[in-house]
Design a protein around this motif. Structure first.
Motif, PDB file in Angstrom:
ATOM      1  N   UNK A 135      19.412   4.702  11.471  1.00 47.55           N
ATOM      2  CA  UNK A 135      18.465   5.282  10.532  1.00 47.55           C
ATOM      3  C   UNK A 135      17.645   4.226   9.788  1.00 47.55           C
ATOM      4  N   UNK A 136      17.865   2.969  10.114  1.00 40.45           N
ATOM      5  CA  UNK A 136      17.147   1.895   9.433  1.00 40.45           C
ATOM      6  C   UNK A 136      15.656   1.950   9.740  1.00 40.45           C
ATOM      7  N   UNK A 137      14.850   1.671   8.723  1.00 44.28           N
ATOM      8  CA  UNK A 137      13.403   1.521   8.864  1.00 44.28           C
ATOM      9  C   UNK A 137      12.982   0.367   7.967  1.00 44.28           C
ATOM     10  N   UNK A 138      12.049  -0.454   8.448  1.00 44.75           N
ATOM     11  CA  UNK A 138      11.680  -1.643   7.694  1.00 44.75           C
ATOM     12  C   UNK A 138      10.175  -1.829   7.710  1.00 44.75           C
ATOM     13  N   UNK A 139       9.598  -1.993   6.536  1.00 43.19           N
ATOM     14  CA  UNK A 139       8.156  -2.179   6.438  1.00 43.19           C
ATOM     15  C   UNK A 139       7.771  -2.673   5.064  1.00 43.19           C
ATOM     16  N   UNK A 140       6.509  -3.070   4.927  1.00 46.02           N
ATOM     17  CA  UNK A 140       6.025  -3.580   3.642  1.00 46.02           C
ATOM     18  C   UNK A 140       4.612  -3.035   3.407  1.00 46.02           C
TER      19      UNK A 140
END
Length: 265
Positions: A135-140
């Motif tokens: 379920x990990x999501x990574x963004x900026x």
């Protein structure tokens, strides 16, 4: 097991600190705001990270978010009530907390079970090892907020994914899902959500069983290998845009698209 709960606003906003079997565990808990951190929470997180050094039995720090979020980063609604100068100072304090975690003379394991966004992503990248669930999501996604990605923030991304991918994150606001983040090197391990806690403890104990001198030496050596020259930090980019930050935050609070204006040349 020692458990310490620091309540910061109400019953749902707290940071939980635990010590057990050589592991210090910090859990960010603010589920109603996707574990977004207020300025006060950033300061408390820095204090708890430093506190982990006070017990010589602690060999590893584990940092995680409660529920199905790591952290949405800073509380953008809080910025709405700040002046530009206050917001810039809040980012400076935020960076100090992230750097404290990054430079801690203990191995730091980040556990990502859901979105790690904005400053939450930076906090995750400050960890030495990152374990993610499916379920990990990574963004900026700072481009709509007038946040200008200070040099130190940018460097953490560049070191992992490279210059072009870093710019792509900001230019397009894209988000990596778990598999993309794993293949990009932003996650070291990818496990099923149901196995995450068991894997986290097993990994923590594995690292805790290594020579503390070896772990600290490699942490320092790797940092020295990736450090840039001091010139990089001279005249560093501010964290907030004088032109766009106020409009970006206002649009976020009002739940609309920001109307940025190109600066006059």
């Amino acid at each position: 097991m020692q458990i310490q709960t620091v309540r910061l606003h109400d019953e749902d906003a707290k940071i939980i600190y635990q010590e057990t079997a050589g592991l210090a565990i910090i859990t960010i808990h603010r589920p109603q705001a996707k574990n977004a951190l207020t300025a006060k929470m950033w300061r408390e997180l820095e204090s708890l990270a430093s506190q982990s050094l006070q017990n010589p039995k602690n060999k590893v720090l584990i940092l995680r978010g409660a529920g199905e979020n790591f952290s949405a980063g800073s509380d953008i609604k809080e910025f709405h009530a700040m002046s530009l100068e206050q917001a810039e100072q809040a980012f400076i304090e935020m960076e100090r907390t992230i750097s404290t975690v990054e430079n801690l003379p203990l191995p730091v394991i980040g556990v990502i079970n859901g979105p790690a966004m904005g400053a939450g992503l930076e906090l995750a990248l400050a960890c030495d090892i990152r374990i993610g669930s499916d379920k990990a999501k990574m963004g900026i996604p700072v481009g709509k907020l007038g946040i200008t990605l200070n040099n130190r923030f940018a460097k953490r991304l560049v070191d992992l994914v490279g210059p072009s991918a870093t710019k792509d994150f900001v230019f397009t606001g894209r988000m990596y899902k778990a598999e993309e983040a794993f293949h990009a090197g932003m996650l070291n391990y990818l496990v099923a959500e149901k196995d995450l806690t068991k894997f986290m403890i097993r990994m923590g104990k594995l690292v805790a069983g290594m020579s503390p001198d070896s772990l600290l030496a490699v942490k320092k050596s790797v940092q020295q290998c990736t450090e840039s020259t001091p010139a990089l930090w001279q005249g560093a980019t501010p964290f907030v845009s004088q032109n766009d930050f106020a409009e970006g935050v206002r649009a976020f609070v009002e739940k609309r698209q920001p109307q940025f204006k190109r600066p006059q040349s």
